[in-house]
Design a protein around this motif. Structure first.
Motif: not given
Ligand code: EIS
Length: 209
Positions: A54-60
């Motif tokens: 979720v964290k990586i996706k939010a940045v992406y």
């Protein structure tokens, strides 16, 4: 078709840059797999891995054109947060996610290689222990190592684990392991590429939790 092969990781380009969108799509299938494993202890692991994704996706999603590859994200965070980096944002999330991915890789490879406890051939404890020792143990203090031991004893039988990997279908062990071997080709290449990127950018940390 096995559950794993339905969600095969994509082949890497010659420069081994990992495409963020494709990577996120491939790893997004992992958390739900824990639901087939049947013990509550796996929900802790599931939510940790899910939190990383979720964290990586939010940045992406803040700027997909800027974060085409995982390396683009890690470098942008290095430049934006020089004091905290790499213990920050998606860089930290991916640092931990890759360890969970490595764990899964070693576990599957060990099963595919036929490593087994001859006295208990339907247990996967030797395979799980090998994966833990190589991928995670050095990052865990005694409390988390205890959680590992609970998970180890809740680990499914090999036959049930292979069935879960095969969408709940009853398949022959050899057939399932052939699928695992095929899955591991692009999966291992991807995990290796992420590890190499961390080492190249000096983004790896070795603190324990
Ligand atoms: C990180 O967690 C967060 O992920 C990260 C950030 O908050 C950071 C801050 O320092 O902490 O504390 C977590 C750690 N994660 C650190 C521990 C969670 C529980 C782990 C329990 C150990 C279990 C070992 C596995 C045993 C499994 C038996 C399996 C039998 C089949 C197909 C099975 C796959 C199993 C895959 C297991 C992967 C485990 C990954 C654990 C990662 C870990 O150690 S952030 O969050 O940056 O996103 O905010």
């Amino acid at each position: 078709m096995s559950l794993l092969l339905d969600n095969q990781f994509k082949e890497l380009p010659p420069d081994r840059a990992v495409d963020t969108k494709l990577f996120l799509e491939s790893v997004s299938h992992i958390p739900s797999f824990f639901d087939c494993l049947g013990s509550n202890v796996f929900s802790v692991i599931k939510s940790d891995i899910n939190g990383n994704i979720v964290k990586i996706k939010a940045v992406y999603l803040k700027d997909p054109a800027r974060y085409v590859t995982l390396q683009d994200i890690v470098e942008a965070e290095r430049d934006a947060h020089p004091a905290e980096w790499p213990k920050v944002g998606a860089t930290l999330a991916l640092m931990w996610l890759k360890r969970g991915l490595r764990f899964i890789q070693i576990l599957l490879q060990s099963l595919a290689d036929g490593e087994r406890d001859e006295n208990n051939p339907n247990l996967i404890r030797v395979n799980v222990t090998k994966a833990y020792e190589e991928a995670l143990k050095k990052y865990h203090g005694w409390l988390v190592q205890k959680i590992f031991h609970v998970a180890l004893h809740a680990a499914p039988y090999k036959s049930n684990f292979l069935k879960a990997l095969s969408k709940g279908e009853e398949v022959k062990e050899e057939e399932c392991l052939a699928n695992v071997r095929q899955f591991l080709v692009t999966y291992t290449a991807t995990v290796d590429a992420v590890y190499d990127m961390y080492s190249h950018l000096n983004a790896e940390l070795d603190y324990t939790v």
